[in-house]
Design a protein around this motif. Structure first.
Motif, PDB file in Angstrom:
ATOM      1  N   GLN A   1       0.797  -1.201  -0.073  1.00  0.00           N
ATOM      2  CA  GLN A   1      -0.178   0.082   0.098  1.00  0.00           C
ATOM      3  C   GLN A   1       0.933   1.321   0.172  1.00  0.00           C
ATOM      4  N   VAL A   2       0.329   2.321  -0.786  1.00  0.00           N
ATOM      5  CA  VAL A   2       1.025   3.476  -0.630  1.00  0.00           C
ATOM      6  C   VAL A   2       0.001   4.561  -0.331  1.00  0.00           C
ATOM      7  N   VAL A   3       0.239   5.591   0.591  1.00  0.00           N
ATOM      8  CA  VAL A   3      -0.558   6.627   1.039  1.00  0.00           C
ATOM      9  C   VAL A   3      -0.093   7.841   0.659  1.00  0.00           C
TER      10      VAL A   3
ATOM     11  N   ASP B   1      -0.141  -5.111  -7.494  1.00  0.00           N
ATOM     12  CA  ASP B   1      -0.262  -5.630  -6.063  1.00  0.00           C
ATOM     13  C   ASP B   1      -0.202  -4.434  -5.374  1.00  0.00           C
ATOM     14  N   VAL B   2      -0.326  -3.162  -5.780  1.00  0.00           N
ATOM     15  CA  VAL B   2      -0.282  -2.183  -4.636  1.00  0.00           C
ATOM     16  C   VAL B   2      -1.756  -1.282  -4.628  1.00  0.00           C
ATOM     17  N   ARG B   3      -2.076  -0.978  -3.510  1.00  0.00           N
ATOM     18  CA  ARG B   3      -3.232  -0.005  -3.570  1.00  0.00           C
ATOM     19  C   ARG B   3      -2.649   1.276  -2.939  1.00  0.00           C
ATOM     20  N   LEU B   4      -2.958   2.249  -3.943  1.00  0.00           N
ATOM     21  CA  LEU B   4      -2.806   3.578  -3.879  1.00  0.00           C
ATOM     22  C   LEU B   4      -3.925   4.678  -3.274  1.00  0.00           C
ATOM     23  N   ILE B   5      -3.898   5.239  -2.275  1.00  0.00           N
ATOM     24  CA  ILE B   5      -4.685   6.095  -1.537  1.00  0.00           C
ATOM     25  C   ILE B   5      -4.080   7.497  -1.529  1.00  0.00           C
ATOM     26  N   VAL B   6      -4.862   8.076  -2.063  1.00  0.00           N
ATOM     27  CA  VAL B   6      -4.446   9.758  -2.149  1.00  0.00           C
ATOM     28  C   VAL B   6      -5.701  10.550  -1.287  1.00  0.00           C
ATOM     29  N   ILE B   7      -5.017  11.399  -0.513  1.00  0.00           N
ATOM     30  CA  ILE B   7      -6.021  12.227   0.295  1.00  0.00           C
ATOM     31  C   ILE B   7      -5.592  13.664   0.398  1.00  0.00           C
ATOM     32  N   PRO B   8      -6.245  14.463  -0.452  1.00  0.00           N
ATOM     33  CA  PRO B   8      -5.940  15.769  -0.277  1.00  0.00           C
ATOM     34  C   PRO B   8      -6.212  16.316   1.246  1.00  0.00           C
ATOM     35  N   ALA B   9      -5.544  17.185   1.692  1.00  0.00           N
ATOM     36  CA  ALA B   9      -5.460  17.657   3.062  1.00  0.00           C
ATOM     37  C   ALA B   9      -6.645  18.545   3.576  1.00  0.00           C
ATOM     38  N   THR B  10      -7.260  19.181   2.458  1.00  0.00           N
ATOM     39  CA  THR B  10      -8.623  20.165   2.740  1.00  0.00           C
ATOM     40  C   THR B  10      -9.421  20.149   1.544  1.00  0.00           C
ATOM     41  N   GLN B  11     -10.606  20.692   1.755  1.00  0.00           N
ATOM     42  CA  GLN B  11     -11.451  20.650   0.638  1.00  0.00           C
ATOM     43  C   GLN B  11     -10.868  21.673  -0.478  1.00  0.00           C
TER      44      GLN B  11
ATOM     45  N   PRO C   1      -5.705   7.127   7.492  1.00  0.00           N
ATOM     46  CA  PRO C   1      -4.647   5.997   7.856  1.00  0.00           C
ATOM     47  C   PRO C   1      -3.386   6.288   8.552  1.00  0.00           C
ATOM     48  N   CYS C   2      -3.224   7.579   8.569  1.00  0.00           N
ATOM     49  CA  CYS C   2      -1.926   7.908   9.265  1.00  0.00           C
ATOM     50  C   CYS C   2      -1.727   7.338  10.672  1.00  0.00           C
ATOM     51  N   LEU C   3      -3.025   7.314  11.288  1.00  0.00           N
ATOM     52  CA  LEU C   3      -3.160   7.020  12.750  1.00  0.00           C
ATOM     53  C   LEU C   3      -3.635   5.482  12.950  1.00  0.00           C
ATOM     54  N   GLY C   4      -3.630   4.891  11.890  1.00  0.00           N
ATOM     55  CA  GLY C   4      -4.454   3.726  11.906  1.00  0.00           C
ATOM     56  C   GLY C   4      -5.787   3.633  12.215  1.00  0.00           C
ATOM     57  N   GLY C   5      -6.542   4.815  11.800  1.00  0.00           N
ATOM     58  CA  GLY C   5      -8.021   5.156  12.125  1.00  0.00           C
ATOM     59  C   GLY C   5      -8.819   4.419  11.275  1.00  0.00           C
ATOM     60  N   HIS C   6      -8.643   4.697   9.991  1.00  0.00           N
ATOM     61  CA  HIS C   6      -9.599   4.011   8.713  1.00  0.00           C
ATOM     62  C   HIS C   6      -9.002   4.648   7.310  1.00  0.00           C
ATOM     63  N   MET C   7      -9.666   4.224   6.410  1.00  0.00           N
ATOM     64  CA  MET C   7      -9.149   4.538   4.946  1.00  0.00           C
ATOM     65  C   MET C   7      -7.823   3.783   4.498  1.00  0.00           C
ATOM     66  N   GLY C   8      -7.622   2.757   5.079  1.00  0.00           N
ATOM     67  CA  GLY C   8      -6.452   2.204   4.637  1.00  0.00           C
ATOM     68  C   GLY C   8      -5.600   1.642   5.893  1.00  0.00           C
ATOM     69  N   ILE C   9      -6.269   0.742   6.587  1.00  0.00           N
ATOM     70  CA  ILE C   9      -5.674  -0.105   7.856  1.00  0.00           C
ATOM     71  C   ILE C   9      -4.890  -1.389   7.051  1.00  0.00           C
ATOM     72  N   LEU C  10      -3.748  -1.489   7.722  1.00  0.00           N
ATOM     73  CA  LEU C  10      -2.965  -2.689   7.308  1.00  0.00           C
ATOM     74  C   LEU C  10      -3.092  -4.248   7.739  1.00  0.00           C
ATOM     75  N   ALA C  11      -3.161  -5.037   7.141  1.00  0.00           N
ATOM     76  CA  ALA C  11      -3.354  -6.333   7.574  1.00  0.00           C
ATOM     77  C   ALA C  11      -1.808  -6.918   8.192  1.00  0.00           C
ATOM     78  N   ALA C  12      -1.970  -7.867   8.897  1.00  0.00           N
ATOM     79  CA  ALA C  12      -0.765  -8.521   9.558  1.00  0.00           C
ATOM     80  C   ALA C  12       0.162  -8.768   8.460  1.00  0.00           C
ATOM     81  N   GLY C  13       1.443  -8.309   8.529  1.00  0.00           N
ATOM     82  CA  GLY C  13       2.557  -8.543   7.759  1.00  0.00           C
ATOM     83  C   GLY C  13       2.741  -7.512   6.560  1.00  0.00           C
ATOM     84  N   GLU C  14       1.586  -6.821   6.406  1.00  0.00           N
ATOM     85  CA  GLU C  14       1.690  -5.657   5.231  1.00  0.00           C
ATOM     86  C   GLU C  14       2.676  -4.595   5.313  1.00  0.00           C
ATOM     87  N   ARG C  15       2.989  -4.218   4.191  1.00  0.00           N
ATOM     88  CA  ARG C  15       3.968  -2.946   4.241  1.00  0.00           C
ATOM     89  C   ARG C  15       3.246  -1.819   3.461  1.00  0.00           C
TER      90      ARG C  15
END
Length: 422
Positions: free
Chosen positions: A296-298, A325-335, A364-378
């Motif tokens: 995954q890439v955030v 094999d990669v999930r890319l999540i892009v999150i603009p910081a403001t509206q 995802p930054c704090l493991g909240g939502h929108m991109g939680i990692l499973a066991a062993g993922e990078r």
């Protein structure tokens, strides 16, 4: 005559009503702003009730931004956001930003002109130090301190000693602000600036735009810093002039001010850098990390979710596809950043590449939502922390890098530089 002082000492002296201060001195300062989010504000609100005051000291100088678990991921986070929302309504809080007008707090408040040069700011979030990029003293505090700040408009500080980071010269290809601060943290360690003000200067810093400066000050806390700060110049003034909601005061360090230590850094020696698990100080050049495959890439966060960051990532992603094999999540910081990115065609670039684009959130930054990692993922992320379990399962791993490296990594499937995906 007052003793020669650093910019940090001058701001604290002015807010304490003193002609001068010295490192280690305890001072009581009036505040310009107190802020909290949906994780820390509920605790602060409960403590505020215990104090026994009925109203915040100034509803125009309190900012509440639900951004960590919003849009709410579950019932508990919904209840926390509800508490913040109701408190904001009850108190007539002017700077309350929720879904539809919100953003990641440390990108949103400068954008909206809520923070200005010369301010003394506390926030119940450790990355409050971001605002030092505007020439303000800004530091993270606990929720109890935030509660007292909301009630009184004041806070006690021990005046920090200052470290000077003098960065000079031209940056190399694909090297930017994130690489500068990762280089510094790798150089001095996660406690190398413990309870000290990190002052960044030099012609390299002066050439950075405001987005880059905020990236650097944002991660001062990752070296243990009490704050990060960059003196006001024409770049700062141009940024603030069109958005500031009040007058500001400019301070600058005296030429003969005393520093606990001065670091001379040659910009040309800084390479594209990645921080390996599980510390931001565990840095290596990207060229030594190409064998690390990721799931995954955030691209986003209060560190690198601004427009310049999205532009840099889009430059690499344009005409390319995210690795299968990669999930890319892009999150603009403001509206506003989201809107600007859309109008510039950047959102199309991300979607065409196969990325998911999210509404603003810290998620995802704090493991909240929108991109939680499973066991062993990078994951490789443009965020600011890579502690154990930071983004999900305790056996997952987080690598930190710039938007350029993140975009190249998303395409290559492993940590990469742009030339690896040509």
């Amino acid at each position: 005559m007052p003793r020669p002082m650093t910019i940090t000492e001058k701001i604290l002296a002015a807010h304490a009503g003193l002609p001068e201060v010295v490192p280690g001195q305890l001072v009581n300062c009036r505040l310009d702003l107190v802020l909290a989010n949906d994780v820390t504000a509920p605790i602060a609100i409960k403590e505020f009730r215990k104090i026994g005051v009925e109203r915040v000291w100034d509803p125009e100088r309190v900012a509440l931004v639900p951004d960590h678990y919003t849009p709410n991921k579950d019932i508990k986070s919904a209840e926390q956001a509800k508490m913040v929302r109701e408190f904001a309504r009850e108190q007539g809080i002017t700077h309350y930003y929720e879904i539809g007008c919100m953003g990641v707090e440390h990108a949103l408040l400068p954008e909206q002109g809520v923070v200005v040069p010369g301010d003394a700011i506390i926030g119940a979030d450790s990355h409050t130090c971001t605002y030092g990029a505007l020439g303000a003293f800004a530091t993270g505090v606990g929720s109890t301190d935030a509660a007292v700040g909301m009630a009184t408009g004041e806070a006690w500080f021990k005046v920090p000693a200052s470290l000077k980071f003098h960065v000079t010269g031209e940056l190399g290809p694909w090297v930017g602000a994130k690489d500068i601060i990762l280089h510094v943290i790798g150089m001095i360690g996660v406690d190398g600036a413990l309870y000290q003000a990190m002052e960044f200067c030099g012609d390299t810093i002066e050439r950075l735009d405001m987005d880059g400066r905020m990236t650097i000050c944002n991660m001062a806390i990752e070296a243990g810093g009490k704050s990060g700060i960059i003196a006001v110049d024409d770049t700062t003034r141009e940024y603030v002039r069109t958005r500031a909601e009040r007058e500001w005061v400019e301070h600058a360090s005296d030429p003969d001010a005393e520093y606990a230590r001065t670091y001379e850094i040659d910009a040309a020696a800084i390479e594209p850098t990645v921080a390996f698990p599980h510390l931001p100080s565990n840095t290596r050049p990207v060229r030594e990390a190409r064998d690390v495959r990721v799931d995954q890439v955030v691209i986003g966060s209060c560190t690198n979710g601004r427009l310049a960051d999205l532009r840099a990532a889009a430059e690499i992603l344009r005409g390319r596809k995210v690795h299968r094999d990669v999930r890319l999540i892009v999150i603009p910081a403001t509206q506003q950043i989201y809107r600007d990115a859309m109008h510039e065609g950047l959102i199309d670039v991300f979607l065409d590449a196969g990325a998911a684009v999210s509404t603003p959130t810290c998620g995802p930054c704090l493991g909240g939502h929108m991109g939680i990692l499973a066991a062993g993922e990078r994951a490789l992320a443009t965020t600011n922390r890579n502690f154990v379990g930071r983004m999900g399962d305790p056996t997952s791993e987080v690598y930190l890098a710039s938007p350029v490296v993140a975009a190249a990594t998303a395409v290559a499937g492993h940590i990469a530089l742009p030339e690896d995906v040509e």
